[in-house]
Design a protein around this motif. Structure first.
Motif, PDB file in Angstrom:
ATOM      1  N   PRO A 208      45.622  44.340  47.292  1.00  0.00           N
ATOM      2  CA  PRO A 208      45.979  45.652  45.652  1.00  0.00           C
ATOM      3  C   PRO A 208      46.487  44.297  44.344  1.00  0.00           C
ATOM      4  N   VAL A 209      47.037  42.976  45.572  1.00  0.00           N
ATOM      5  CA  VAL A 209      48.125  41.989  44.348  1.00  0.00           C
ATOM      6  C   VAL A 209      46.469  41.564  43.519  1.00  0.00           C
ATOM      7  N   LEU A 210      45.622  41.408  44.160  1.00  0.00           N
ATOM      8  CA  LEU A 210      44.617  40.651  43.298  1.00  0.00           C
ATOM      9  C   LEU A 210      43.594  41.440  42.129  1.00  0.00           C
ATOM     10  N   ALA A 211      43.844  42.931  42.933  1.00  0.00           N
ATOM     11  CA  ALA A 211      43.640  43.640  42.552  1.00  0.00           C
ATOM     12  C   ALA A 211      44.128  44.171  40.854  1.00  0.00           C
ATOM     13  N   ASP A 212      45.433  43.922  40.484  1.00  0.00           N
ATOM     14  CA  ASP A 212      46.579  44.293  39.879  1.00  0.00           C
ATOM     15  C   ASP A 212      45.933  42.978  39.090  1.00  0.00           C
ATOM     16  N   LEU A 213      45.712  41.834  39.459  1.00  0.00           N
ATOM     17  CA  LEU A 213      46.130  40.442  38.022  1.00  0.00           C
ATOM     18  C   LEU A 213      44.553  40.761  37.472  1.00  0.00           C
ATOM     19  N   ALA A 214      43.505  41.162  37.642  1.00  0.00           N
ATOM     20  CA  ALA A 214      42.532  41.905  37.461  1.00  0.00           C
ATOM     21  C   ALA A 214      42.738  42.571  36.343  1.00  0.00           C
ATOM     22  N   GLY A 215      43.308  44.224  37.100  1.00  0.00           N
ATOM     23  CA  GLY A 215      43.373  45.548  35.814  1.00  0.00           C
ATOM     24  C   GLY A 215      43.900  44.692  35.200  1.00  0.00           C
ATOM     25  N   LYS A 216      45.179  43.683  34.871  1.00  0.00           N
ATOM     26  CA  LYS A 216      45.972  43.082  33.550  1.00  0.00           C
ATOM     27  C   LYS A 216      45.051  42.282  32.743  1.00  0.00           C
ATOM     28  N   ALA A 217      44.228  41.572  33.012  1.00  0.00           N
ATOM     29  CA  ALA A 217      43.236  41.018  32.107  1.00  0.00           C
ATOM     30  C   ALA A 217      42.205  42.128  31.643  1.00  0.00           C
ATOM     31  N   ARG A 218      41.858  42.613  32.336  1.00  0.00           N
ATOM     32  CA  ARG A 218      41.157  43.687  31.460  1.00  0.00           C
ATOM     33  C   ARG A 218      42.171  44.517  30.853  1.00  0.00           C
ATOM     34  N   THR A 219      43.105  45.049  30.731  1.00  0.00           N
ATOM     35  CA  THR A 219      43.602  45.942  29.946  1.00  0.00           C
ATOM     36  C   THR A 219      44.284  44.839  28.836  1.00  0.00           C
ATOM     37  N   ASN A 220      44.460  43.189  29.263  1.00  0.00           N
ATOM     38  CA  ASN A 220      44.322  42.411  27.855  1.00  0.00           C
ATOM     39  C   ASN A 220      43.459  41.746  27.479  1.00  0.00           C
ATOM     40  N   GLY A 221      42.577  42.556  27.570  1.00  0.00           N
ATOM     41  CA  GLY A 221      41.591  42.044  26.667  1.00  0.00           C
ATOM     42  C   GLY A 221      40.488  40.817  27.296  1.00  0.00           C
ATOM     43  N   ALA A 222      41.187  40.543  28.178  1.00  0.00           N
ATOM     44  CA  ALA A 222      40.536  39.043  28.297  1.00  0.00           C
ATOM     45  C   ALA A 222      39.319  39.037  28.715  1.00  0.00           C
ATOM     46  N   ILE A 223      39.627  39.824  30.162  1.00  0.00           N
ATOM     47  CA  ILE A 223      37.674  40.235  30.945  1.00  0.00           C
ATOM     48  C   ILE A 223      37.182  41.552  30.315  1.00  0.00           C
ATOM     49  N   THR A 224      36.553  42.467  30.388  1.00  0.00           N
ATOM     50  CA  THR A 224      35.738  43.402  30.244  1.00  0.00           C
ATOM     51  C   THR A 224      35.988  44.428  31.563  1.00  0.00           C
ATOM     52  N   ASP A 225      35.228  45.171  32.261  1.00  0.00           N
ATOM     53  CA  ASP A 225      35.722  46.462  32.865  1.00  0.00           C
ATOM     54  C   ASP A 225      34.722  46.004  33.543  1.00  0.00           C
ATOM     55  N   ALA A 226      33.101  45.704  33.230  1.00  0.00           N
ATOM     56  CA  ALA A 226      32.893  45.281  34.820  1.00  0.00           C
ATOM     57  C   ALA A 226      32.912  43.636  34.992  1.00  0.00           C
ATOM     58  N   GLN A 227      33.366  42.579  34.329  1.00  0.00           N
ATOM     59  CA  GLN A 227      33.903  41.593  35.390  1.00  0.00           C
ATOM     60  C   GLN A 227      34.754  42.196  36.472  1.00  0.00           C
ATOM     61  N   ALA A 228      35.658  42.749  35.931  1.00  0.00           N
ATOM     62  CA  ALA A 228      36.916  43.047  37.052  1.00  0.00           C
ATOM     63  C   ALA A 228      36.721  43.555  37.532  1.00  0.00           C
ATOM     64  N   GLU A 229      35.603  45.441  37.797  1.00  0.00           N
ATOM     65  CA  GLU A 229      35.184  44.812  39.414  1.00  0.00           C
ATOM     66  C   GLU A 229      34.261  44.583  39.554  1.00  0.00           C
ATOM     67  N   THR A 230      33.517  43.370  39.523  1.00  0.00           N
ATOM     68  CA  THR A 230      33.016  42.680  39.968  1.00  0.00           C
ATOM     69  C   THR A 230      33.820  41.759  40.737  1.00  0.00           C
ATOM     70  N   TRP A 231      34.805  41.368  40.376  1.00  0.00           N
ATOM     71  CA  TRP A 231      35.885  40.600  40.586  1.00  0.00           C
ATOM     72  C   TRP A 231      36.305  41.246  42.111  1.00  0.00           C
ATOM     73  N   ILE A 232      37.058  42.027  41.608  1.00  0.00           N
ATOM     74  CA  ILE A 232      38.061  43.315  42.082  1.00  0.00           C
ATOM     75  C   ILE A 232      36.684  43.725  43.707  1.00  0.00           C
ATOM     76  N   SER A 233      35.404  43.627  43.421  1.00  0.00           N
ATOM     77  CA  SER A 233      34.728  44.281  44.299  1.00  0.00           C
ATOM     78  C   SER A 233      34.059  42.811  45.585  1.00  0.00           C
ATOM     79  N   GLU A 234      34.702  42.170  44.529  1.00  0.00           N
ATOM     80  CA  GLU A 234      34.206  40.439  45.431  1.00  0.00           C
ATOM     81  C   GLU A 234      35.447  40.411  46.698  1.00  0.00           C
ATOM     82  N   GLN A 235      36.343  40.350  46.438  1.00  0.00           N
ATOM     83  CA  GLN A 235      37.462  39.951  46.417  1.00  0.00           C
ATOM     84  C   GLN A 235      37.783  41.486  47.867  1.00  0.00           C
ATOM     85  N   ARG A 236      37.407  42.210  47.925  1.00  0.00           N
ATOM     86  CA  ARG A 236      37.477  43.364  48.995  1.00  0.00           C
ATOM     87  C   ARG A 236      36.406  42.760  50.007  1.00  0.00           C
ATOM     88  N   GLU A 237      35.569  42.703  49.241  1.00  0.00           N
ATOM     89  CA  GLU A 237      34.103  42.099  50.595  1.00  0.00           C
ATOM     90  C   GLU A 237      34.788  41.121  51.077  1.00  0.00           C
TER      91      GLU A 237
END
Length: 258
Positions: A208-237
């Motif tokens: 959840p800590v890493l997901a929050d990092l990626a979620g905030k970066a997505r909200t900020n427009g620094a990364i796309t939705d797809a990049q966020a989801e891929t990165w979070i999925s990798e961390q879950r895996e």
């Protein structure tokens, strides 16, 4: 319809989400030891008057009170204070911010602030307020992370760097721990010391800590939705395979009020 916001500028939903992250942080390996070390650096003693500034849900203030100190938790978020009072009814909690503490000059023996100064737009002003409320010989302990130094193992280092730096850009003073020693020296504090306690986190509770990092970066427009989801999925895996890795240096700066 506009959402009601607290004095801290958060909605109740944002406060609840922050409390959930703080609870995760409190349970992380090394968190208990870090709090214990902060109490040692404060020189916590029975009947000592101490404040936990930016107390959040109140755990540290309650722990210090449990050791016999006259501890007060202070936070500018009304919901935080209410939840702290519900969780720790024997402790004292007050609504106030780091720039205007509800204590007389020289009233405190100890001042503690954990993961607080990075949200302040004027940390030097808060240090001045800390000096005002501390008695001569009183101790100050500041704890926090450098928001550019989340060390995360990932298959995509470039995307990870983008996420970390984008999250840091959303913080008022993301690198304040680098200047905390100088802030205290400039305010006239003595016996200034700095310690680094690195948390190494490998379990699924870190996701959840890493997901929050990626979620905030997505909200900020620094990364796309797809990049966020891929990165979070990798961390879950990675967590499922016991291959997740996050190293987070926590800086502890302490000093004495002359």
């Amino acid at each position: 319809m506009n959402e009601t916001r607290t004095a801290a500028g958060r909605t109740s939903e944002q406060t609840d989400a922050l409390i959930a992250l703080l609870d995760i942080g409190d349970a992380m390996p090394g968190a208990v030891e870090l709090r214990e070390r902060s109490y040692e650096l404060l020189g916590l003693a029975p009947d000592a008057a101490v404040a936990d500034v930016g107390c959040g849900a109140g755990r540290a203030a309650a722990e210090m009170a449990g050791r016999g100190a006259r501890a007060t938790g202070v936070d500018p978020d009304e919901r935080m204070i209410a939840i702290a009072g519900e969780r720790w009814p024997a402790a004292d909690f007050r609504l106030a911010d780091a720039y205007g503490l509800p204590f007389a000059d020289g009233a405190l023996n100890g001042y503690r602030a954990e993961k607080v100064f990075h949200v302040l737009d004027d940390p030097a002003r808060a240090v001045g307020e800390a000096r005002r409320v501390l008695a001569p010989g009183g101790r100050v302990v500041l704890i926090g992370q450098d928001w550019d130094t989340f060390v995360i193992d990932s298959d995509d280092p470039a995307l990870t760097r983008a996420i970390v730096h984008a999250r840091a850009d959303l913080v008022a003073t993301p690198r304040v721990v680098r200047s905390s020693r100088n802030l205290l020296l400039d305010a006239g504090f003595t016996d200034v010391t700095v310690e680094v306690h690195t948390w190494v986190l490998t379990g699924a509770t870190t996701v959840p800590v890493l997901a929050d990092l990626a979620g905030k970066a997505r909200t900020n427009g620094a990364i796309t939705d797809a990049q966020a989801e891929t990165w979070i999925s990798e961390q879950r895996e990675r967590a499922e395979r016991d291959r997740l890795f996050l190293a987070l240096p926590m800086f502890v700066t302490a000093a004495t009020r002359p």
